[in-house]
Write an enzyme that holds these catalytic residues in place. Structure first.
Site, short mmCIF file in Angstrom:
data_model
loop_
_atom_site.label_atom_id
_atom_site.label_comp_id
_atom_site.label_asym_id
_atom_site.label_seq_id
_atom_site.Cartn_x
_atom_site.Cartn_y
_atom_site.Cartn_z
N HIS A 43 -33.50 1.28 -1.42
CA HIS A 43 -34.45 0.76 -3.09
C HIS A 43 -33.77 1.72 -3.79
O HIS A 43 -32.11 2.31 -3.40
CB HIS A 43 -36.24 1.74 -3.20
N CYS A 84 -36.61 -2.50 3.51
CA CYS A 84 -37.38 -1.96 4.20
C CYS A 84 -37.55 -2.68 4.72
O CYS A 84 -37.56 -3.38 5.56
CB CYS A 84 -37.78 -0.95 3.30
N1 GLN Z 1 -44.12 0.00 5.53
C1 GLN Z 1 -42.44 0.29 5.86
C2 GLN Z 1 -42.56 1.81 6.07
O1 GLN Z 1 -42.64 2.66 5.91
C3 GLN Z 1 -41.68 -0.47 5.04
C4 GLN Z 1 -41.91 0.66 3.53
C5 GLN Z 1 -40.52 0.27 2.67
O2 GLN Z 1 -40.35 -1.11 2.14
N2 GLN Z 1 -40.65 1.22 1.82
O3 GLN Z 1 -41.27 1.57 7.70
#
Ligand code: GLN
Length: 256
Positions: free
Chosen positions: A207, A96
């Site tokens: 995740h 992510c």
């Molecule tokens: N900040 C990034 C987004 O919202 C990644 C979020 C995350 O790692 N879950 O796209």
């Protein structure tokens, strides 16, 4: 002499959400069960790193604010050397927020542009609507160990995870997608792709944590790392009955 793998964990203080640290625990434990020694080194802002001494690099997800804290250090301090080592076949997993920073750039949903190291030919643009939920993807070419739950000769494997991102990622020609989305949004909610692969570096939005839920992919990464370091990998079989049962149950539930 027993085999040994060295794992770098990038910015664990700023980049660790939805239990992404579970990926490190899984890699470590699956190695230890097989008598492979593991050395995990947290990499914090300002650290000096010789990437060639590492076998696996893990970079977890983070809020936009966490990404903003480390982006300059990651890109300007480590970018060129890390890119070179990835070109040389370094095994890397980025989730992510970490995945986004491996690309060319990430424009957050408030319009702030964060630089990326450009190891992946991708770019990411934040939208106001977040993409949240469970994900099932189909991946090809994952050579799992003997704990693989595929029927023989089945080329694709289903993996399960959880996504929560505002960033929409678009792939250029220099990468291939990690998987095809069966359930969920994936890279951008539009083109049915999820994640990206470049050489032995993998990025994705899963995740969960990803590796405890999908032990076949954990073994794929360990295999790649052992082959790169020792020219061969013979992973002993582990009893993954519970992990594979949980994975199958979730996939069946989500695909119903
Ligand atoms: N900040 C990034 C987004 O919202 C990644 C979020 C995350 O790692 N879950 O796209």
């Amino acid at each position: 002499m027993s085999q040994q793998l060295r794992i770098a964990h990038l910015y664990p203080e700023q980049m660790n959400i939805y239990g992404d640290r579970g990926n490190i625990i899984t890699l470590t434990q699956r190695c230890l069960w097989r008598g492979i020694e593991v050395d995990v080194v947290p990499i914090s802002i300002g650290a000096t790193v010789d990437w060639s001494t590492y076998d696996i690099v893990f970079f977890g997800g983070g809020q936009d604010s966490g990404q903003a804290l480390i982006a300059n250090d990651f890109v300007h301090h480590h970018g060129p050397a890390l890119r070179e080592t990835i070109d040389d076949g370094l095994v890397m997993l980025a989730i992510c927020g970490g995945y986004q920073l491996l690309g060319h750039y990430f424009v957050t949903h408030t319009g702030e542009q964060l630089p990326g190291v450009g190891a992946f030919d991708i770019h990411t643009v934040g939208e106001d609507v977040r993409m949240i939920g469970n994900v099932v993807i189909e991946v090809d070419g994952i050579r799992a160990g003997p704990g693989d739950n595929r029927l023989h000769n089945t080329p694709s494997l289903r993996l399960v995870g959880f996504e929560n991102h505002s960033g929409q990622t678009f792939l250029g020609k220099g990468v291939r997608p990690f998987g095809r989305v069966l359930v969920g949004h994936g890279n951008n909610g539009e083109d049915g792709t999820e994640g990206a692969i470049y050489r032995n570096a993998f990025g994705c939005y899963l995740h969960g944590s990803l590796l405890p839920k999908n032990p076949q992919f954990a073994d794929h990464l360990i295999t790649l790392a052992l082959e790169r370091r020792y020219d061969q990998a013979n992973l002993a079989m582990l009893d993954d009955m519970f992990e594979l049962h949980a994975q199958r149950t979730m996939i069946n539930r989500l695909l119903r």
